[in-house]
Design a protein around this motif. Structure first.
Motif, PDB file in Angstrom:
ATOM      1  N   PHE B 284       0.805  -1.217   0.000  1.00 17.67           N
ATOM      2  CA  PHE B 284       0.000   0.000   0.000  1.00 17.67           C
ATOM      3  C   PHE B 284       0.837   1.265   0.000  1.00 17.67           C
ATOM      4  O   PHE B 284       0.389   2.295  -0.481  1.00 17.67           O
ATOM      5  CB  PHE B 284      -0.966  -0.013   1.184  1.00 17.67           C
ATOM      6  CG  PHE B 284      -1.974  -1.106   1.057  1.00 17.67           C
ATOM      7  CD1 PHE B 284      -2.933  -1.050   0.054  1.00 17.67           C
ATOM      8  CD2 PHE B 284      -1.945  -2.215   1.881  1.00 17.67           C
ATOM      9  CE1 PHE B 284      -3.858  -2.071  -0.103  1.00 17.67           C
ATOM     10  CE2 PHE B 284      -2.853  -3.235   1.736  1.00 17.67           C
ATOM     11  CZ  PHE B 284      -3.815  -3.161   0.740  1.00 17.67           C
ATOM     12  N   LYS B 285       2.030   1.223   0.580  1.00 17.68           N
ATOM     13  CA  LYS B 285       2.832   2.440   0.575  1.00 17.68           C
ATOM     14  C   LYS B 285       4.295   2.064   0.365  1.00 17.68           C
ATOM     15  O   LYS B 285       5.126   2.211   1.264  1.00 17.68           O
ATOM     16  CB  LYS B 285       2.639   3.199   1.905  1.00 17.68           C
ATOM     17  CG  LYS B 285       3.200   4.582   1.931  1.00 17.68           C
ATOM     18  CD  LYS B 285       2.128   5.649   2.106  1.00 17.68           C
ATOM     19  CE  LYS B 285       2.730   7.047   2.223  1.00 17.68           C
ATOM     20  NZ  LYS B 285       3.439   7.451   1.005  1.00 17.68           N
ATOM     21  N   PRO B 286       4.624   1.552  -0.826  1.00 20.87           N
ATOM     22  CA  PRO B 286       5.993   1.091  -1.044  1.00 20.87           C
ATOM     23  C   PRO B 286       7.022   2.206  -0.916  1.00 20.87           C
ATOM     24  O   PRO B 286       8.203   1.932  -0.734  1.00 20.87           O
ATOM     25  CB  PRO B 286       5.972   0.507  -2.456  1.00 20.87           C
ATOM     26  CG  PRO B 286       4.731   0.965  -3.071  1.00 20.87           C
ATOM     27  CD  PRO B 286       3.771   1.302  -1.986  1.00 20.87           C
ATOM     28  N   SER B 287       6.592   3.469  -0.995  1.00 20.35           N
ATOM     29  CA  SER B 287       7.566   4.546  -0.823  1.00 20.35           C
ATOM     30  C   SER B 287       7.802   4.846   0.648  1.00 20.35           C
ATOM     31  O   SER B 287       8.673   5.650   0.979  1.00 20.35           O
ATOM     32  CB  SER B 287       7.092   5.797  -1.553  1.00 20.35           C
ATOM     33  OG  SER B 287       5.809   6.140  -1.095  1.00 20.35           O
ATOM     34  N   GLY B 288       7.061   4.217   1.542  1.00 19.66           N
ATOM     35  CA  GLY B 288       7.302   4.374   2.970  1.00 19.66           C
ATOM     36  C   GLY B 288       6.706   5.652   3.522  1.00 19.66           C
ATOM     37  O   GLY B 288       6.036   6.417   2.827  1.00 19.66           O
ATOM     38  N   ILE B 289       6.954   5.884   4.834  1.00 20.35           N
ATOM     39  CA  ILE B 289       6.355   7.036   5.496  1.00 20.35           C
ATOM     40  C   ILE B 289       7.039   8.328   5.071  1.00 20.35           C
ATOM     41  O   ILE B 289       6.393   9.329   4.794  1.00 20.35           O
ATOM     42  CB  ILE B 289       6.446   6.863   7.030  1.00 20.35           C
ATOM     43  CG1 ILE B 289       5.755   5.572   7.439  1.00 20.35           C
ATOM     44  CG2 ILE B 289       5.797   8.040   7.731  1.00 20.35           C
ATOM     45  CD1 ILE B 289       5.983   5.195   8.875  1.00 20.35           C
ATOM     46  N   PHE B 290       8.379   8.278   5.006  1.00 21.71           N
ATOM     47  CA  PHE B 290       9.111   9.515   4.720  1.00 21.71           C
ATOM     48  C   PHE B 290       9.677   9.558   3.304  1.00 21.71           C
ATOM     49  O   PHE B 290      10.282  10.525   2.903  1.00 21.71           O
ATOM     50  CB  PHE B 290      10.260   9.697   5.717  1.00 21.71           C
ATOM     51  CG  PHE B 290       9.810   9.742   7.129  1.00 21.71           C
ATOM     52  CD1 PHE B 290       9.301  10.915   7.667  1.00 21.71           C
ATOM     53  CD2 PHE B 290       9.867   8.622   7.936  1.00 21.71           C
ATOM     54  CE1 PHE B 290       8.862  10.959   8.962  1.00 21.71           C
ATOM     55  CE2 PHE B 290       9.425   8.664   9.245  1.00 21.71           C
ATOM     56  CZ  PHE B 290       8.927   9.833   9.763  1.00 21.71           C
TER      57      PHE B 290
END
Lengths: 321, 298
Positions: B284-290
């Motif tokens: 869902f968020k392969p680019s991560g939080i930051f």
């Protein structure tokens, strides 16, 4: 000429074990059966890694799903010819569910997700005692896995299982070979070489990828289901990450995208060490993995296509700018 | 109870964070998952074991010197090992297809694990307790000096790393190489030296994480790197792979999540939870939080 050689090899593979068995060479038959199981696994995994270029580091999970399904059903007394399709369906279905979201990911992320999935399956097999009897494995005390019965023939000894495995292996190879040279096979190669270009050429990339991914998972389940009937026992530690890695290294060393290469890889990494085990002692088996690690690095650096090159797998591994 | 779990989580998280930095730095610069990093962690722990056993404290006045030795030597050893691995197994594959270095790294990983297993032994080793461990009691919350030490050392190392990368010339060169190899080279940066430096620092931090892990759990084994390795990788992805601050944050988040899951859900299935987090983040968020969204170049 190639046909004649092929038929001779086929006949040898059918006749030799019979001769070996009558001479009392039981260990060799056992090794041959094991090599056959690994061949089914590798030919299956080759569809994902070799044809489609997706690195799968958790393939043993599907072998485990097939094996546990077959074991759980056959303990209930359900015959093999019903448990087998159920195992195949379940293995394929779970692989489909995993693939639907995961196949969108880039190559190395896909590798990590399959790795994590493989570990999840192993941990579930290990922790969910009520279903899988945990680390002690199936069958539980007092239960047994039903024998495979074909009309009046009951599969009991290694030789009978050798022929059963051989039969399924031939089927696996034929399906895989026909797939490679079909429209889908060409689409897979196109996706491997350049996904974007393949999509722009009108290939339904997610669907084709999903077909390959599911089919290869079903081969894994097939190998698992046969194996559990043959050995009569399974435990979670048969399906560790390192088993999956061993399969990948067989394909890499033997030659990616090439059925003959995958089988050569199995002979080099499973067949030869097992044959040498009684000769060189268990010490050699300990050093086996050490040597595999080095061979893997050397092959990928000096001969990235593997020992047997695939004719169609041409430029992918070479410099691309 | 909750605060104690939180403190356990922070301790575990600082180990993961140090470990994750190696993954994220290498990914940032080479866009490859350094699969052998978990073995560097393991080798670091073994070097620490060797050093702690072979250098006894002779005179207590020199305690800080011993202390430094106990951590500098594993750091150097693990860092150098990482550099050697890069030179042998990754450098020839720099322009190959993206999966090639990953397979080569798996080869390195198999080799190192089996090398340690065959030379040192397959049994787990008890880590020597050279550091005096005291239990503190803060308003009913138990904290050990070891936990404070692990947390403090990790924070210190992270601050040093941050200053190094953001303030020094070498750090600037590193960021430049991560941005674009070819342009960095045109600006007179020796790309190969910078890549070696990244492996040295990342490997060193991984080695320290291994020593801290050994001290915290009290025993080490030849395959100890695998599970923490995947968790540290999860931490790196969680924070946005290639992003150094993200890896630190991701490590702490994962450590806390894991101890809370172990405490309140099921300690047996805490690894399953970590793996599920990994899959969910990647999906869902392969680019991560930051991490920043990267559109694929064509």
């Amino acid at each position: 000429m190639r046909w004649i050689i092929g038929i001779i090899i086929l006949l040898l593979l059918i006749v030799l074990p019979l001769a070996g068995y009558n001479c009392g060479n039981y260990y060799a038959i056992h090794v041959a059966g094991l090599v056959g199981i690994y061949c089914i696994l590798c030919v299956g995994l080759n569809i994902t890694i070799g044809y489609t270029g997706l690195l799968d580091l958790g393939f043993m999970a599907f072998c485990a799903i097939g094996a546990y399904t077959a074991a759980l059903l056959s303990i209930k007394g359900i015959p093999f010819w019903i448990t087998l399709p159920v195992s195949l369906f379940l293995g394929g279905f779970i692989r489909y569910l995993l693939g639907a979201p995961v196949l969108r990911l880039r190559g190395d992320y896909l590798a990590i997700v399959t790795l994590a999935f493989g570990e999840i399956v192993r941990l579930i097999a290990n922790n969910f005692d009520w279903l899988t009897n945990g680390p002690k494995g199936l069958p539980r005390v007092g239960e047994r896995i039903a024998e495979i019965q074909l009309f009046s023939l009951v599969f009991k000894n290694d030789l009978q299982f050798y022929y059963l495995i051989f039969f399924f292996l031939i089927g696996t190879i034929l399906i895989s070979y026909r797939l490679e040279h079909s429209r889908i096979g060409r689409a897979l190669v196109a996706i491997r070489e350049d996904e974007l270009a393949a999509g722009l050429s009108g290939i339904d990339v997610p669907q084709i990828k999903s077909i390959a991914f599911v089919l290869s998972g079903m081969f894994g389940a097939l190998a698992g289901a046969i194996y559990v009937h043959w050995i009569g026992f399974i435990s979670p530690e048969m399906f560790t990450f390192w088993e999956s890695v061993l399969l990948v290294s067989m394909i890499v060393i033997g030659g990616m995208g090439n059925i003959a290469g995958a089988i050569l890889g199995v002979f080099l990494l499973v067949g030869i060490p097992e044959i040498l085990r009684p000769v060189l002692g268990t010490k050699f088996v300990d050093y086996r993995m050490l040597i595999f690690g080095l061979i893997m690095i050397a092959v990928i650096i000096f001969r990235p296509e593997g020992i047997l090159k695939s004719k169609r797998r041409t430029l992918e591994l070479e410099e691309r700018f | 109870m909750f605060i104690e779990q939180l403190i356990n989580g922070l301790t575990l998280g600082s180990i993961y964070a140090l470990f994750a930095l190696g993954y994220t730095m290498v990914y940032g610069i080479l866009l490859m998952i350094n699969f052998a990093h978990s073995e560097i962690f393991m080798v670091g722990a073994y070097i620490g074991f060797l050093v702690l056993f072979s250098i006894p404290v002779f005179c207590p006045q020199l305690l800080p010197v011993y202390f430094l030795l106990y951590f500098i030597l594993p750091m150097l050893g693990a860092g150098l090992l990482a550099v050697i691995i890069e030179k042998i197994a990754y450098k020839p594959l720099r322009h190959a297809c993206r999966l090639s270095p990953l397979i080569s790294a798996i080869g390195v990983s198999i080799f190192l694990q089996n090398l340690i297993m065959l030379t040192v032994g397959a049994q787990s080793k008890t880590y020597p307790e050279k550091l005096p461990i005291m239990q503190f009691d803060f308003f009913g919350v138990q904290i050990s000096s070891l936990q404070i030490f692990i947390f403090g050392l990790s924070i210190l190392l992270m601050i040093i790393l941050h200053i190094f990368i953001s303030k020094t010339k070498m750090g600037k060169a590193m960021r430049a190489v991560a941005e674009n190899h070819i342009v960095a080279q045109l600006m007179g940066i020796n790309v190969n030296t910078i890549i070696s430096l990244v492996f040295l620092i990342g490997g060193g931090l991984g080695g320290i994480a291994g020593v801290l892990n050994g001290l915290y759990y009290g025993s080490i084994k030849y395959n100890m790197g695998f599970l923490p390795g995947i968790k540290a990788f999860t931490a790196a992805v969680l924070g946005g792979i290639g992003n150094i601050k993200g890896a630190m944050a991701g490590g702490f988040i994962l450590g806390i999540a894991e101890t809370l899951a172990a405490g309140y859900i099921s300690s047996e299935n805490k690894d399953i939870i970590a793996f599920v987090i990994l899959i969910l983040v990647l999906l869902f968020k392969p680019s991560g939080i930051f991490g920043k969204e990267v559109t694929e170049k064509i």
